[in-house]
Write a protein that holds these residues in place. Structure first.
Motif, mmCIF file in Angstrom:
data_model
loop_
_atom_site.group_PDB
_atom_site.id
_atom_site.type_symbol
_atom_site.label_atom_id
_atom_site.label_comp_id
_atom_site.label_asym_id
_atom_site.label_seq_id
_atom_site.Cartn_x
_atom_site.Cartn_y
_atom_site.Cartn_z
ATOM 1 N N UNK A 36 29.360 26.750 35.544
ATOM 2 C CA UNK A 36 30.501 26.273 36.549
ATOM 3 C C UNK A 36 30.514 24.811 36.520
ATOM 4 N N UNK A 37 31.586 24.201 36.556
ATOM 5 C CA UNK A 37 32.022 22.764 36.503
ATOM 6 C C UNK A 37 31.491 22.205 38.048
ATOM 7 N N UNK A 38 31.235 21.054 38.210
ATOM 8 C CA UNK A 38 30.788 20.376 39.601
ATOM 9 C C UNK A 38 31.823 19.127 39.624
ATOM 10 N N UNK A 39 32.129 18.939 40.869
ATOM 11 C CA UNK A 39 33.025 17.774 41.311
ATOM 12 C C UNK A 39 32.442 16.759 42.175
ATOM 13 N N UNK A 40 32.137 15.605 41.916
ATOM 14 C CA UNK A 40 31.533 14.771 42.768
ATOM 15 C C UNK A 40 32.361 13.519 42.640
ATOM 16 N N UNK A 41 32.665 13.067 44.108
ATOM 17 C CA UNK A 41 33.549 11.806 43.989
ATOM 18 C C UNK A 41 34.996 12.079 43.360
ATOM 19 N N UNK A 42 35.191 11.527 42.270
ATOM 20 C CA UNK A 42 36.392 12.274 41.497
ATOM 21 C C UNK A 42 35.880 12.702 40.187
ATOM 22 N N UNK A 43 34.716 12.812 39.771
ATOM 23 C CA UNK A 43 34.384 13.057 38.761
ATOM 24 C C UNK A 43 34.261 14.433 38.586
ATOM 25 N N UNK A 44 34.441 15.462 37.311
ATOM 26 C CA UNK A 44 34.376 16.656 37.231
ATOM 27 C C UNK A 44 33.435 16.625 35.920
ATOM 28 N N UNK A 45 32.284 17.283 36.063
ATOM 29 C CA UNK A 45 31.423 17.252 35.018
ATOM 30 C C UNK A 45 30.451 18.705 34.719
ATOM 31 N N UNK A 46 29.855 18.796 33.909
ATOM 32 C CA UNK A 46 29.189 20.032 33.484
ATOM 33 C C UNK A 46 27.468 19.750 33.685
ATOM 34 N N UNK A 47 27.013 20.181 34.743
ATOM 35 C CA UNK A 47 25.460 19.875 35.183
ATOM 36 C C UNK A 47 24.491 20.081 33.924
ATOM 37 N N UNK A 48 24.969 21.171 33.062
ATOM 38 C CA UNK A 48 24.079 21.479 31.983
ATOM 39 C C UNK A 48 24.123 20.741 30.820
ATOM 40 N N UNK A 49 25.475 20.218 30.443
ATOM 41 C CA UNK A 49 25.559 19.499 29.307
ATOM 42 C C UNK A 49 25.391 18.150 29.690
ATOM 43 N N UNK A 50 25.515 17.795 31.034
ATOM 44 C CA UNK A 50 25.192 16.392 31.515
ATOM 45 C C UNK A 50 26.543 15.379 30.735
ATOM 46 N N UNK A 51 27.708 15.745 30.953
ATOM 47 C CA UNK A 51 28.866 15.132 30.642
ATOM 48 C C UNK A 51 30.188 15.582 31.171
ATOM 49 N N UNK A 52 30.944 14.537 31.327
ATOM 50 C CA UNK A 52 32.260 14.666 31.959
ATOM 51 C C UNK A 52 33.246 15.724 31.484
ATOM 52 N N UNK A 53 33.726 16.444 32.117
ATOM 53 C CA UNK A 53 34.797 17.409 31.882
ATOM 54 C C UNK A 53 36.217 16.401 31.984
ATOM 55 N N UNK A 54 36.901 16.097 30.927
ATOM 56 C CA UNK A 54 37.729 15.156 30.905
ATOM 57 C C UNK A 54 39.311 15.941 30.675
ATOM 58 N N UNK A 55 39.128 16.997 30.551
ATOM 59 C CA UNK A 55 40.696 17.860 30.327
ATOM 60 C C UNK A 55 41.100 17.961 31.911
ATOM 61 N N UNK A 56 40.647 17.590 32.957
ATOM 62 C CA UNK A 56 41.398 17.963 34.064
ATOM 63 C C UNK A 56 41.885 16.658 34.519
ATOM 64 N N UNK A 57 43.263 16.411 34.508
ATOM 65 C CA UNK A 57 43.891 15.192 34.399
ATOM 66 C C UNK A 57 44.063 14.596 35.771
ATOM 67 N N UNK A 58 44.441 15.247 36.830
ATOM 68 C CA UNK A 58 44.757 14.657 38.103
ATOM 69 C C UNK A 58 44.475 15.458 39.239
ATOM 70 N N UNK A 59 44.428 14.865 40.555
ATOM 71 C CA UNK A 59 43.855 15.299 41.613
ATOM 72 C C UNK A 59 44.515 16.372 42.167
ATOM 73 N N UNK A 60 45.893 16.855 41.626
ATOM 74 C CA UNK A 60 46.621 18.062 42.372
ATOM 75 C C UNK A 60 46.117 19.006 41.320
ATOM 76 N N UNK A 61 45.758 18.882 40.086
ATOM 77 C CA UNK A 61 45.046 20.080 39.425
ATOM 78 C C UNK A 61 43.597 20.505 40.090
ATOM 79 N N UNK A 62 42.897 19.336 40.309
ATOM 80 C CA UNK A 62 41.450 19.629 40.926
ATOM 81 C C UNK A 62 42.134 20.580 42.084
ATOM 82 N N UNK A 63 42.911 19.807 43.019
ATOM 83 C CA UNK A 63 42.998 20.745 44.259
ATOM 84 C C UNK A 63 43.168 22.060 43.875
#
Ligand SMILES: [Zn+2]
Length: 120
Positions: A36-63
């Motif tokens: 599962x991806x994690x969100x901290x502050x406004x960053x969404x990232x994979x804790x396993x691969x230790x990199x950001x998931x960039x395909x989620x574009x805006x706050x509304x999508x995150x919500x």
């Protein structure tokens, strides 16, 4: 538990540390390792691969993803409870000895299956 070699074992310690540090677990999983991806502050990232998931574009999508997650959680709980009730009702049905009692129990079981169909 399956033998999918593509999947890395999730680092549960790291995941719980992230949750404790205020990160949120999302319903979306990493496309590479299915953790599962994690969100901290406004960053969404994979804790396993230790990199950001960039395909989620805006706050509304995150919500939207966060809402899906809590709804999914509630649905899972409901499904568990209903499964327990069906087991209970099946036992009741086995010991029911009047047509009225049988009809009554079947009516409730039918309603529960109706809910199952709605939430699946
Ligand atoms: Zn990953």
């Amino acid at each position: 538990m399956g033998n999918n070699k593509k999947l890395k074992k999730p680092d549960l310690t790291k995941m719980s540390q992230l949750l404790l540090s205020g990160a949120t677990m999302l319903s979306e999983s990493c496309p590479d390792c299915a953790v599962p991806l994690f969100k901290k502050n406004e960053d969404i990232f994979c804790p396993n691969c230790e990199r950001k998931a960039l395909y989620i574009k805006n706050k509304e999508e995150i919500k939207k993803i966060e809402q899906t997650f809590s709804l999914g959680e509630a649905t899972t709980q409901l499904r568990d409870v209903l499964t327990g009730k069906i087991t209970f009702l099946t036992n009741q049905l086995a010991s029911a000895d009047t047509p009225e009692e049988i009809a009554y129990i079947l009516d409730i079981i039918e309603k529960i299956f109706g809910i199952f169909q709605k939430i699946s």
